[in-house]
Scaffold this active site. Structure first.
Site, PDB file in Angstrom:
ATOM      1  N   PRO A  34      35.068  49.068  30.948  1.00 30.74           N
ATOM      2  CA  PRO A  34      34.717  47.591  30.741  1.00 30.74           C
ATOM      3  C   PRO A  34      35.779  46.806  31.444  1.00 30.74           C
ATOM      4  CG  PRO A  34      34.789  48.816  28.645  1.00 30.74           C
ATOM      5  CD  PRO A  34      34.915  49.727  29.954  1.00 30.74           C
ATOM      6  N   CYS A  35      35.389  45.620  31.928  1.00 31.17           N
ATOM      7  CA  CYS A  35      36.011  44.945  32.925  1.00 31.17           C
ATOM      8  C   CYS A  35      36.610  43.633  32.525  1.00 31.17           C
ATOM      9  CB  CYS A  35      35.396  44.318  34.088  1.00 31.17           C
ATOM     10  SG  CYS A  35      33.857  42.884  33.562  1.00 31.17           S
ATOM     11  N   GLN A  36      36.673  43.329  31.133  1.00 28.05           N
ATOM     12  CA  GLN A  36      37.191  42.253  30.539  1.00 28.05           C
ATOM     13  C   GLN A  36      39.027  42.094  30.569  1.00 28.05           C
ATOM     14  OE1 GLN A  36      35.123  44.276  28.999  1.00 28.05           O
ATOM     15  NE2 GLN A  36      33.514  43.197  27.908  1.00 28.05           N
TER      16      GLN A  36
END
Length: 408
Positions: free
Chosen positions: A118-120
């Site tokens: 996940p890139c958050q």
């Protein structure tokens, strides 16, 4: 050729690899709705291969339930989609499940591992909104779980996808650590910024694609040639029925055009689903109309400070002045599709002033190059999140084809 998909999401990266002739061994994804989407897509491919695709179409038409669809394929196939978080606690169990699949299918080796945590925690937007700059976010370290899979299964190559912000997270330390960990388990590694628009996707979407290959294998980072497509964004919008806010009309109003055919987004016998959009209040629709007219009048982007006072609801007129943005139909690429479309449609306004609404779920999926026969599970918000977080399948296919060439 086979692959394991980590942090699989709704399967955009996987879809590209399957389209390029690879076979999935396992998908691991923690989100329940995305995992169901992966199972439904698994049903599609199984039923298509076994000449029973009408069963899938019956599901799309609402004639059978999800349970009936899933019961129409072998359970061991659906169990290759693992709805689990990848963590220190779960990883041994995941390894055991994959090992069982490998034994049952008599697979000699894993060819490729794909995925992107996940890139958050790496995104510039995410860091700007967090008071600690995402420094304490545990997702910063999910790359270590990815590397554990590399170490155990030693694929010939791997693909690790993420946002450009991964290069600068923690002052660049995170990226250096990622590369170091990958090299430590036996891989040569290279990272390049790639844009989905260079793969025929009608979207300006820049991503960092890290590709690795086993040391001494003679492999390398593939060379990708930019594809020039004679198409504009309206080519993925105009054949869908016009909608009023809050409507769902799953009808095509024009035949398949050249781009839809070339990209594989729409096929002859497709059953349209998800052409539904959210409701909007009258104030937002007035703003949308101003934004659309500004774009149509000389390609001007509406700024928040351009709005009449009675339409302004935010006191902050210094930042995020482009919070209302039209998806420009008359140029070659839309802005980057993001999961934020699940919260409101302000950044993804349909270019037709007569409709004056944000994009439908299906239109968002098309911007991401998902085929119309791709069905997303869950409520509308969950569908938007899955789509916004995905790797465009057309981009993934271009990457997969080059990797396949090299491995063959």
């Amino acid at each position: 050729m086979n692959f394991i998909d980590l942090f699989a999401g709704a399967g955009g990266l996987s879809e590209g690899f399957v389209s390029a002739g690879f076979t999935p061994i396992a998908h691991i994804e923690m989100n329940e709705y995305a995992s169901l989407t992966l199972k439904t897509r698994t049903c599609y491919y199984y039923l298509k291969e076994h000449k029973r695709i009408n069963m899938y179409y019956r599901y799309l038409r609402g004639e059978i339930s999800q349970e009936e669809l899933y019961n129409s394929v072998p359970n061991e196939l659906l169990s290759t989609v693992m709805n689990q978080e990848i963590s220190d606690k779960s990883i041994e169990n995941i390894f055991n499940n994959i090992d069982n699949i490998i034994r049952e299918k008599q697979i000699n080796k894993i060819d490729v591992i794909i995925g992107g945590p996940p890139c958050q925690a790496y995104s510039l937007v995410g860091r700007s909104r967090d008071e600690n700059n995402m420094e304490d976010d545990p997702r910063n370290y999910l790359y270590k779980q990815y590397v554990k899979f590399l170490n155990k299964y030693q694929p010939d190559m791997f693909v690790f996808e993420n946002v450009p912000g991964i290069l600068t997270a923690k002052g660049g330390k995170t990226f250096k650590n990622i590369i170091a960990f990958m090299k430590r388990v036996g891989y040569e590694v290279e990272a390049r910024p790639l844009n989905a628009s260079d793969f025929g996707v009608l979207q300006n979407r820049r991503r960092i694609i890290i590709i690795g290959w086993r040391k001494g294998s003679g492999l390398r980072y593939p060379d990708f040639q930019s594809i020039k497509i004679n198409a504009i964004v309206n080519d993925i919008l105009r054949d869908l029925s016009p909608l009023n806010p809050g409507e769902e009309i799953n009808e095509y109003v024009e035949p398949i055009n050249k781009y839809l055919r070339w990209s594989g987004i729409r096929k002859k016998n497709d059953i349209l689903t998800h052409h539904m959009c959210r409701n909007h209040n009258e104030r937002d629709r007035k703003i949308y109309r101003l934004a659309i007219n500004a774009w149509n009048d000389g390609h001007r982007r509406l700024k928040y400070t351009d709005l009449p006072e009675e339409l302004c609801t935010h006191k902050n007129k210094e930042a995020f002045l482009d919070r209302f943005k039209v998806v420009a139909g008359d140029i070659e690429s839309a802005q980057t599709m993001m999961a934020h479309i699940s919260k409101d449609g302000h950044y993804f306004i349909h270019p037709d002033a007569n409709q004056c609404r944000s994009l439908s779920v299906r239109e968002a999926a098309r911007v991401q190059s998902f085929p119309d026969n791709y069905y997303f599970e869950g409520p509308r918000t969950a569908k938007f999140i899955q789509i916004g977080n995905a790797v465009p399948p057309l981009m993934a296919k271009g990457i997969a084809e080059k990797i396949r060439e090299m491995l063959e």
